[in-house]
Design an enzyme around this catalytic site. Sequence first.
Site, PDB file in Angstrom:
ATOM      1  N   ILE A 151      40.466  85.475  31.132  1.00 34.85           N
ATOM      2  CA  ILE A 151      40.435  84.894  32.478  1.00 34.85           C
ATOM      3  C   ILE A 151      39.053  84.327  32.779  1.00 34.85           C
ATOM      4  O   ILE A 151      38.919  83.227  33.332  1.00 34.85           O
ATOM      5  CB  ILE A 151      40.846  85.939  33.525  1.00 34.85           C
ATOM      6  CG1 ILE A 151      42.300  86.352  33.311  1.00 34.85           C
ATOM      7  CG2 ILE A 151      40.657  85.393  34.946  1.00 34.85           C
ATOM      8  CD1 ILE A 151      42.777  87.480  34.193  1.00 34.85           C
ATOM      9  N   ASP A 170      28.492  89.711  29.374  1.00 34.77           N
ATOM     10  CA  ASP A 170      29.624  90.351  28.698  1.00 34.77           C
ATOM     11  C   ASP A 170      29.084  90.940  27.403  1.00 34.77           C
ATOM     12  O   ASP A 170      28.611  90.202  26.544  1.00 34.77           O
ATOM     13  CB  ASP A 170      30.723  89.331  28.403  1.00 34.77           C
ATOM     14  CG  ASP A 170      31.993  89.983  27.864  1.00 34.77           C
ATOM     15  OD1 ASP A 170      31.879  90.963  27.100  1.00 34.77           O
ATOM     16  OD2 ASP A 170      33.100  89.524  28.195  1.00 34.77           O
ATOM     17  N   CYS A 229      38.583  89.080  41.871  1.00 34.07           N
ATOM     18  CA  CYS A 229      40.036  89.010  41.708  1.00 34.07           C
ATOM     19  C   CYS A 229      40.479  89.867  40.527  1.00 34.07           C
ATOM     20  O   CYS A 229      41.574  89.678  40.003  1.00 34.07           O
ATOM     21  CB  CYS A 229      40.475  87.561  41.469  1.00 34.07           C
ATOM     22  SG  CYS A 229      40.224  86.463  42.852  1.00 34.07           S
ATOM     23  N   ASP A 255      40.143  90.019  46.461  1.00 30.09           N
ATOM     24  CA  ASP A 255      41.597  90.042  46.323  1.00 30.09           C
ATOM     25  C   ASP A 255      42.081  91.437  45.956  1.00 30.09           C
ATOM     26  O   ASP A 255      43.270  91.717  45.984  1.00 30.09           O
ATOM     27  CB  ASP A 255      42.030  89.041  45.248  1.00 30.09           C
ATOM     28  CG  ASP A 255      43.542  88.905  45.145  1.00 30.09           C
ATOM     29  OD1 ASP A 255      44.190  88.744  46.195  1.00 30.09           O
ATOM     30  OD2 ASP A 255      44.066  88.962  44.013  1.00 30.09           O
ATOM     31  N   GLU A 260      44.681 100.514  47.493  1.00 33.29           N
ATOM     32  CA  GLU A 260      45.693  99.497  47.791  1.00 33.29           C
ATOM     33  C   GLU A 260      47.035 100.172  48.031  1.00 33.29           C
ATOM     34  O   GLU A 260      47.366 101.149  47.362  1.00 33.29           O
ATOM     35  CB  GLU A 260      45.787  98.493  46.643  1.00 33.29           C
ATOM     36  CG  GLU A 260      44.531  97.651  46.475  1.00 33.29           C
ATOM     37  CD  GLU A 260      44.688  96.544  45.433  1.00 33.29           C
ATOM     38  OE1 GLU A 260      45.786  96.432  44.839  1.00 33.29           O
ATOM     39  OE2 GLU A 260      43.736  95.793  45.222  1.00 33.29           O
ATOM     40  N   HIS A 278      45.859  91.091  47.025  1.00 32.06           N
ATOM     41  CA  HIS A 278      46.112  91.133  45.577  1.00 32.06           C
ATOM     42  C   HIS A 278      47.067  90.020  45.153  1.00 32.06           C
ATOM     43  O   HIS A 278      48.139  90.253  44.594  1.00 32.06           O
ATOM     44  CB  HIS A 278      46.679  92.492  45.166  1.00 32.06           C
ATOM     45  CG  HIS A 278      46.344  92.852  43.741  1.00 32.06           C
ATOM     46  ND1 HIS A 278      46.044  94.126  43.351  1.00 32.06           N
ATOM     47  CD2 HIS A 278      46.264  92.099  42.616  1.00 32.06           C
ATOM     48  CE1 HIS A 278      45.795  94.157  42.050  1.00 32.06           C
ATOM     49  NE2 HIS A 278      45.929  92.921  41.582  1.00 32.06           N
ATOM     50  N   LEU A 279      46.635  88.785  45.406  1.00 26.88           N
ATOM     51  CA  LEU A 279      47.464  87.610  45.141  1.00 26.88           C
ATOM     52  C   LEU A 279      47.143  86.949  43.800  1.00 26.88           C
ATOM     53  O   LEU A 279      47.686  85.886  43.506  1.00 26.88           O
ATOM     54  CB  LEU A 279      47.261  86.571  46.257  1.00 26.88           C
ATOM     55  CG  LEU A 279      47.663  86.981  47.676  1.00 26.88           C
ATOM     56  CD1 LEU A 279      47.392  85.836  48.640  1.00 26.88           C
ATOM     57  CD2 LEU A 279      49.117  87.391  47.733  1.00 26.88           C
ATOM     58  N   GLY A 280      46.271  87.561  42.998  1.00 26.22           N
ATOM     59  CA  GLY A 280      45.832  86.918  41.770  1.00 26.22           C
ATOM     60  C   GLY A 280      46.959  86.409  40.892  1.00 26.22           C
ATOM     61  O   GLY A 280      46.863  85.332  40.310  1.00 26.22           O
ATOM     62  N   ALA A 281      48.034  87.175  40.799  1.00 27.08           N
ATOM     63  CA  ALA A 281      49.159  86.775  39.936  1.00 27.08           C
ATOM     64  C   ALA A 281      50.317  86.188  40.730  1.00 27.08           C
ATOM     65  O   ALA A 281      51.394  85.966  40.169  1.00 27.08           O
ATOM     66  CB  ALA A 281      49.639  87.978  39.137  1.00 27.08           C
TER      67      ALA A 281
END
Length: 525
Positions: A151, A170, A229, A255, A260, A278-281
């Site tokens: 991602i 990373d 996100c 997000d 939750e 939590h709209l990422g997907a």
Amino acid sequence: MPKVLISDKMDPKAAQIFRERGVEVDEITGKTPDELKAMIGQYDGLAIRSSTKVTKEILDAATNLKVVGRAGIGVDNVDIPSASAKGVVVMNTPFGNSITTAEHAIALMFALARDLPEADKSTQAGKWEKNRFMGVEVTGKTLGLIGAGNIGSIVADRALGLKMKVIAYDPFLTPERALEMGVEKMTLDDLLLRADFITLHTPLTDQTRNILSAENLAKTKKGVRIINCARGGLIDEAALKAGLDSGHIGGAALDVFVQEPAKESPLFNTPNFISTPHLGASTNEAQVNVAIQVAEQMADFLVSGGVTNALNVPSLSAEEAPRLKPYMALAEKLGSLIGQLAHGEIARVSIHSEGAAAELNQKPIVSAVLAGFLRVHSDTVNMVNAPFLAKERGMEVREVRNEKEGDYHTLLRVSVKTADGERSVAGTLFSNTQPRLVELFGIKVEADLVGNMLYVVNEDAPGFIGRLGTTLGEAGVNIGTFHLGRRDTGGEAVLLLSIDDEVTPELIATVRALPGVKTAMALKF
């Protein structure tokens, strides 16, 4: 005919694919845990999203269950150890919603840059406050990625198209991969200092929990805007609010939250804060993609035995499986151990097999090592996709065989190359079935790698073990097993203790404060 239950709302194409592949399917959603427990025994497969909780109690009642398929990435709602103990394969669809999540992060970045939610509310209230909403351009700004995997790399590509400069932190990102992505790799401290926008794309692990802590948020550039996100818990929410209130943080968009559904949060109604549930997907395309993928994977497994994107088993033929199973368990534990202990950039992973281990199919063993190693940092890794993810991150993977026996009839050694040099661990099988650690960073030590463990490096001096035992006893900690090794008399010693309960940060701090302790940390298997 195999029979599958779809227990969460899913795109109708999933049921259609099951039926086309010769699998009977029932779509029954919204059941309570007790209702699901009462009915699960008749199904060979269970297809879920995030609502259904596949607990040990559910699995114990699932007498015929062979596979659980999660339409999506996260499997926090599945008890994977219990599923593995029951012989139930757990699958997910790790790449079905990558683009959707990346686009949501970009959308929130734009919303922060131009204060769109507040501007919308103000305009619809008839205020027309044109001078109040003075935004910033993203062009020419520096975007900091925390996590540059699947991602994160998509976000980087989109940001570069917006003429932003992209920097990344990373531990697994190699210079070659960074060059290919068009990003500049750097330390977390340098990223915090330079980024105008920060977006997180890493799973929630012991290493990433509160990666944006109060201390790290204080290191950020004044006016920074932060987007998450990925997973709740990556940011200290109280510290984030304090930064927003003080004006040090210019804006934040979440997000995901620690708790939750987030019906309440101290962040709500904070100036310059944007939230989504939590709209990422949550796009039509992503929902269709993950539904199709999970149905195809589960149907292939139930009808023909094919294994794809499984989190707890590798791709194996029926003939190889019984002999390879204990070796893969050993390989995954060794990979997990060195993954938890090795720090910094990992340029190379080497898997060296000796004796009987060298005569086996090495691909599942290598995959098991990489899965254990990478899973410390990513909850989407499995034995199927681990080699691909290692290659994507530019990690060199070496495989060495030596059929001649050494000190043990069979031995696996896993080594990693870091900036600090080569580090290795080794293990064998007792009674040809029981994985056992026999060497840790050059020190001979025999240990079972199970459950919650405490790892301690200390000066080999009289009285230390007594002081440690007293400290743990006073903390109410019960020791399950105790394993000790040392380089030489009076030198460096290593302790591995299995603990009945989770090793807390408070306990680690207490142990580190003991005289003679060089290192102390929690391990989990």
